[in-house]
Design a protein around this motif. Structure first.
Motif, mmCIF file in Angstrom:
data_model
loop_
_atom_site.group_PDB
_atom_site.id
_atom_site.type_symbol
_atom_site.label_atom_id
_atom_site.label_comp_id
_atom_site.label_asym_id
_atom_site.label_seq_id
_atom_site.Cartn_x
_atom_site.Cartn_y
_atom_site.Cartn_z
ATOM 1 N N THR A 58 0.830 -1.214 0.000
ATOM 2 C CA THR A 58 0.000 0.000 0.000
ATOM 3 C C THR A 58 0.861 1.259 0.000
ATOM 4 N N LEU A 59 2.044 1.185 0.666
ATOM 5 C CA LEU A 59 2.944 2.328 0.662
ATOM 6 C C LEU A 59 3.421 2.635 -0.764
ATOM 7 N N MET A 60 3.841 1.582 -1.486
ATOM 8 C CA MET A 60 4.323 1.785 -2.855
ATOM 9 C C MET A 60 3.203 2.251 -3.782
ATOM 10 N N LEU A 61 2.024 1.640 -3.603
ATOM 11 C CA LEU A 61 0.880 2.077 -4.416
ATOM 12 C C LEU A 61 0.509 3.521 -4.110
ATOM 13 N N GLY A 62 0.571 3.876 -2.823
ATOM 14 C CA GLY A 62 0.244 5.240 -2.422
ATOM 15 C C GLY A 62 1.200 6.248 -3.033
ATOM 16 N N ILE A 63 2.513 5.928 -2.962
ATOM 17 C CA ILE A 63 3.506 6.818 -3.577
ATOM 18 C C ILE A 63 3.261 6.912 -5.083
ATOM 19 N N GLY A 64 2.941 5.755 -5.689
ATOM 20 C CA GLY A 64 2.664 5.738 -7.131
ATOM 21 C C GLY A 64 1.463 6.585 -7.486
ATOM 22 N N ILE A 65 0.401 6.536 -6.674
ATOM 23 C CA ILE A 65 -0.813 7.325 -6.940
ATOM 24 C C ILE A 65 -0.526 8.819 -6.794
ATOM 25 N N ILE A 66 0.244 9.170 -5.752
ATOM 26 C CA ILE A 66 0.626 10.582 -5.584
ATOM 27 C C ILE A 66 1.458 11.040 -6.776
ATOM 28 N N GLY A 67 2.360 10.154 -7.244
ATOM 29 C CA GLY A 67 3.174 10.475 -8.409
ATOM 30 C C GLY A 67 2.329 10.741 -9.636
ATOM 31 N N VAL A 68 1.273 9.949 -9.823
ATOM 32 C CA VAL A 68 0.364 10.152 -10.958
ATOM 33 C C VAL A 68 -0.246 11.544 -10.891
ATOM 34 N N GLY A 69 -0.763 11.914 -9.706
ATOM 35 C CA GLY A 69 -1.371 13.236 -9.543
ATOM 36 C C GLY A 69 -0.378 14.355 -9.768
ATOM 37 N N PHE A 70 0.842 14.157 -9.236
ATOM 38 C CA PHE A 70 1.865 15.195 -9.391
ATOM 39 C C PHE A 70 2.231 15.391 -10.857
ATOM 40 N N PHE A 71 2.461 14.303 -11.591
ATOM 41 C CA PHE A 71 2.899 14.423 -12.984
ATOM 42 C C PHE A 71 1.786 14.960 -13.883
ATOM 43 N N ILE A 72 0.536 14.707 -13.531
ATOM 44 C CA ILE A 72 -0.577 15.312 -14.285
ATOM 45 C C ILE A 72 -0.576 16.820 -14.069
ATOM 46 N N LEU A 73 -0.423 17.244 -12.801
ATOM 47 C CA LEU A 73 -0.402 18.675 -12.499
ATOM 48 C C LEU A 73 0.830 19.345 -13.107
ATOM 49 N N PHE A 74 1.979 18.691 -12.978
ATOM 50 C CA PHE A 74 3.215 19.269 -13.515
ATOM 51 C C PHE A 74 3.131 19.417 -15.034
ATOM 52 N N PHE A 75 2.489 18.460 -15.700
ATOM 53 C CA PHE A 75 2.328 18.531 -17.153
ATOM 54 C C PHE A 75 1.610 19.823 -17.548
ATOM 55 N N MET A 76 0.646 20.238 -16.746
ATOM 56 C CA MET A 76 -0.144 21.427 -17.073
ATOM 57 C C MET A 76 0.626 22.733 -16.874
ATOM 58 N N VAL A 77 1.674 22.719 -16.054
ATOM 59 C CA VAL A 77 2.377 23.976 -15.755
ATOM 60 C C VAL A 77 3.842 23.951 -16.196
ATOM 61 N N LYS A 78 4.265 22.878 -16.873
ATOM 62 C CA LYS A 78 5.686 22.755 -17.215
ATOM 63 C C LYS A 78 6.150 23.834 -18.194
ATOM 64 N N PHE A 79 5.216 24.432 -18.933
ATOM 65 C CA PHE A 79 5.602 25.483 -19.880
ATOM 66 C C PHE A 79 6.213 26.684 -19.161
ATOM 67 N N LEU A 80 5.873 26.877 -17.854
ATOM 68 C CA LEU A 80 6.416 27.996 -17.096
ATOM 69 C C LEU A 80 7.922 27.874 -16.900
ATOM 70 N N PHE A 81 8.420 26.628 -16.984
ATOM 71 C CA PHE A 81 9.844 26.385 -16.741
ATOM 72 C C PHE A 81 10.631 26.231 -18.043
ATOM 73 N N ALA A 82 9.925 26.320 -19.178
ATOM 74 C CA ALA A 82 10.597 26.161 -20.469
ATOM 75 C C ALA A 82 11.356 27.436 -20.814
ATOM 76 N N LYS A 83 12.529 27.272 -21.391
ATOM 77 C CA LYS A 83 13.345 28.404 -21.812
ATOM 78 C C LYS A 83 13.162 28.606 -23.312
ATOM 79 N N ASN A 84 12.633 29.758 -23.682
ATOM 80 C CA ASN A 84 12.414 30.079 -25.099
ATOM 81 C C ASN A 84 13.121 31.378 -25.425
ATOM 82 N N LYS A 85 14.094 31.287 -26.285
ATOM 83 C CA LYS A 85 14.839 32.483 -26.680
ATOM 84 C C LYS A 85 14.749 32.648 -28.189
ATOM 85 N N THR A 86 14.215 33.773 -28.621
ATOM 86 C CA THR A 86 14.102 34.044 -30.051
ATOM 87 C C THR A 86 15.468 34.427 -30.607
#
Length: 681
Positions: A58-86
């Protein structure tokens, strides 16, 4: 200058663009709230599960479930950390204190149009001018001063008045508040692009995390499934935002054109606009010349005199008048080549078509203001020095085999004239063959009755030439209409020959036009038969009939083999396309084995081609050396662990050389007929 009113269509497109951006923000915020909710839910569920039954599983599954939630949220905001230089490295900033005449013109335009002075002014080699600003995240909320870019290729291809009109167009953009919409669209596109395509680093982090445990690897597929759903929604939003913005962009161009016309008059704007294609093509030809001569270590300190020479040479070759040392291109010059009757509005175009803009200028019909027909280069204190500075920047990244030498412009002139002569058909044909190859004919049947009353002027009169261009235009129109009929183009209506049609009517129109095209082809074929008879009659008294027949037969052979040989070229690239995909090593090895089998067939085809005397005249010594080296050894493109990029580049160069030989052979064998026929006159 009279006030230029914003048209109702402009306002409508602006509202649509703004609405689409607001809609994107709402959709994105809903998805973000959903991602936050999933993250919170995953955290709560994991803690609850572990608290209910504490154990390693249950500990490993719990960490895995939290990881799923984190990576879904991070996917939505990762553009803030992208470096774009024209990349603005191709631009060179200029100090207007050193350019008083240019400064005075710009200040005059700023005062007349009622807009802001540019933050900075840059020059480049391009045949273009533009307005830009650093469109970062904060530019959506705070005023940002715009920069002006002036291409020295454009300056080289305009008069003072014409350049003033073009810059007035750009300052028209300065005055457009709707340019702010572009900043929003730019940032929206950055977000969407990041979420759709810039996922390598994200994927590596997720994969690294998933590899730490089988529990994580199993659960992470949930995050990927959610991310794919987000991407599907964003693809839909991308279309809405950009289609509406492109509609606004086209209206902004018309509005800026009206400002320009009211500044200098309609005529200078029409003249410069009609010249731009010729100026751009000439500049590309000059660049191509120096690219071809890199191996010979040939360079120049100033590319722009060559640009002028090439531009005026192309004009003279096409019987275009020269005024003020610049080509005076008329509208009917392009109309001769473009016989299309089909108008399909491209919703993805940011600029209106040239003919639409010219028509709008004519409709405005603003009388000519003060005219200054001096070359626009006089606006620079030392134009030659500025051109040399820009040229040096263009060439500085090129690595030459030997220390480069600057050739005299006379060598360039001799070279382009020779290239032109080597690659053109005799002018006596009135352009009949410029976009038409000799029709495949049954010569034996024709020779049973070779008599003809046709004259040379009848065979190559303007009516026949117009028929050839009309046939080509109809062929292109049919290809597009067939795509519309197959619903490959998502449009509701289109115009053909001045009439509006629904997309559903495309197939009926295709059926009618195919009959019209068949009739055109029959007329052209009948004319080509009379042409053969005409020259055969000229050849007989000179005992040159056998050579004339041989020229035709040689070309017909090359014509018959051309499609098959070109298909080899296409297949060699398509069958290697898997190398640009992510595949398992075992799969790569299997596909590579299949590729080597096909490559052996291509090598046999290549050997046959270079042994055929009909192709040998197109094989340069460099090509011959490349082909022989390629045929003498078997290249290995994958060693079981990684691709050999050097071997792949070698293969690709061989394919490009092979295609070049095919195209050149086709031209030379066709030209052999035409040159020999002229010799019979």
């Amino acid at each position: 200058m009279p006030t230029v009113k914003i048209s109702p269509k402009f306002k409508s497109q602006a509202y649509k663009a703004i609405f689409s951006i607001v809609l994107f923000i709402i959709v994105y915020m809903l998805l973000l709230v959903l991602a936050v909710g999933i993250f919170v839910g995953c955290g709560y569920g994991a803690i609850t599960m572990i608290g209910f039954k504490p154990s390693f599983i249950t500990l490993m599954l719990g960490i895995g479930i939290i990881g799923v939630g984190f990576f879904i949220l991070f996917f939505m905001v990762k553009f803030l950390f992208a470096k774009n230089k024209t990349d603005y490295s191709y631009l060179t900033e200029i100090n207007l204190k050193d350019e008083p005449e240019l400064y005075n013109m710009i200040q005059e335009l700023v005062d007349e149009i009622g807009t802001d002075f540019p933050k900075k002014i840059y020059i480049s080699p391009q045949v273009n001018a533009s307005v830009f600003y650093d469109s970062g995240f904060w530019s959506m909320f705070f005023p940002v001063k715009k920069n002006l870019h002036i291409g020295m290729g454009l300056v080289n291809a305009t008069t003072v008045t014409e350049l003033k009109g073009i810059l007035a167009h750009e300052f028209g953009h300065f005055s457009q508040k709707s340019m702010k919409v572009g900043s929003y669209v730019y940032n929206v596109n950055k977000i969407i692009y990041n979420l759709l395509y810039e996922n390598d680093d994200y994927g590596n982090v997720v994969s690294s995390w998933a590899n730490k445990s089988g529990y994580f690897a199993f659960l992470i597929h949930i995050a990927f499934a959610f991310n794919r759903m987000i991407q599907y929604v964003l693809q839909f939003m991308y279309k809405i935002v950009n289609v509406n913005y492109m509609g606004l962009s086209r209206e902004m161009e018309f509005h800026a054109d009206e400002i320009a016309a009211n500044t200098v008059g309609s005529e200078p704007m029409i003249n410069s606009m009609l010249r731009m294609d010729l100026a751009s093509n000439s500049f590309d030809n000059v660049l191509d010349y120096y690219n071809r001569n890199i191996e010979k270590s040939v360079t120049t300190s100033n590319i722009f005199p060559q640009h002028t020479l090439a531009m005026n040479f192309m004009a003279n070759s096409n019987k275009i008048a020269i005024e003020h040392n610049l080509p005076k291109v008329e509208s009917d010059f392009y109309e001769r080549f473009n016989k299309s009757k089909l108008v399909v509005k491209n919703q993805w175009e940011s600029h209106p078509a040239t003919d639409e803009r010219v028509m709008a200028f004519k409709k405005l019909n603003v009388s000519l203001k003060h005219t200054d027909n001096r070359p626009a280069n006089v606006l620079f204190h030392n134009a030659g020095q500025t051109q040399e500075k820009v040229t040096k920047k263009m060439f500085e990244a090129i690595v030459y085999p030997e220390p480069p030498t600057e050739e005299d412009i006379s060598h360039f002139e001799t070279s382009i004239k020779k290239d032109y002569e080597d690659n053109k058909y005799p002018e006596l044909y009135n352009g009949y063959y410029d976009n038409h190859s000799v029709t495949l004919l049954d010569l034996d049947t024709i020779l049973q009755n070779p008599a003809t009353d046709a004259t040379f002027d009848e065979l190559y009169n303007n009516t026949m030439v117009e028929l050839v261009y009309s046939k080509n235009g109809l062929t292109n129109d049919l290809e597009t209409l067939q795509q519309i009929a197959r619903k490959e183009f998502k449009i509701k209506t289109f115009d053909y020959d001045g009439k509006k049609y629904k997309a559903a009517d495309a197939q009926l129109l295709v059926d009618n036009l195919e009959r019209e095209l068949t009739a055109m082809k029959e007329k052209i074929k009948a004319n080509d038969i009379e042409i053969f008879k005409f020259f055969y009659a000229k050849a007989l008294p000179k005992a040159a009939d056998f050579k004339l027949l041989q020229c035709y037969k040689d070309f017909f052979k090359v014509e018959g083999l051309h499609e098959k040989k070109v298909q080899f070229y296409i297949d060699m690239f398509e069958k290697f396309s898997f190398s640009y995909e992510q595949n398992q090593i075992e799969d790569i090895n299997n596909r590579m084995s299949n590729y080597y089998v096909f490559e052996s067939k291509f090598k046999a085809e290549l050997k046959e081609t270079i042994a055929d005397e009909l192709y040998q005249k197109a094989i340069t010594p460099e090509f011959k050396t490349q082909f022989e080296a390629y045929l003498d050894k078997d290249l290995s493109y994958f060693d079981g662990a990684q691709y050999d990029n050097e071997a792949i580049i070698t293969k690709n160069n061989i394919l490009f050389a092979y295609f070049s030989v095919l195209q050149r052979s086709y031209f030379l064998n066709h030209k052999a007929i035409l040159d020999f026929q002229i010799s019979l006159l």
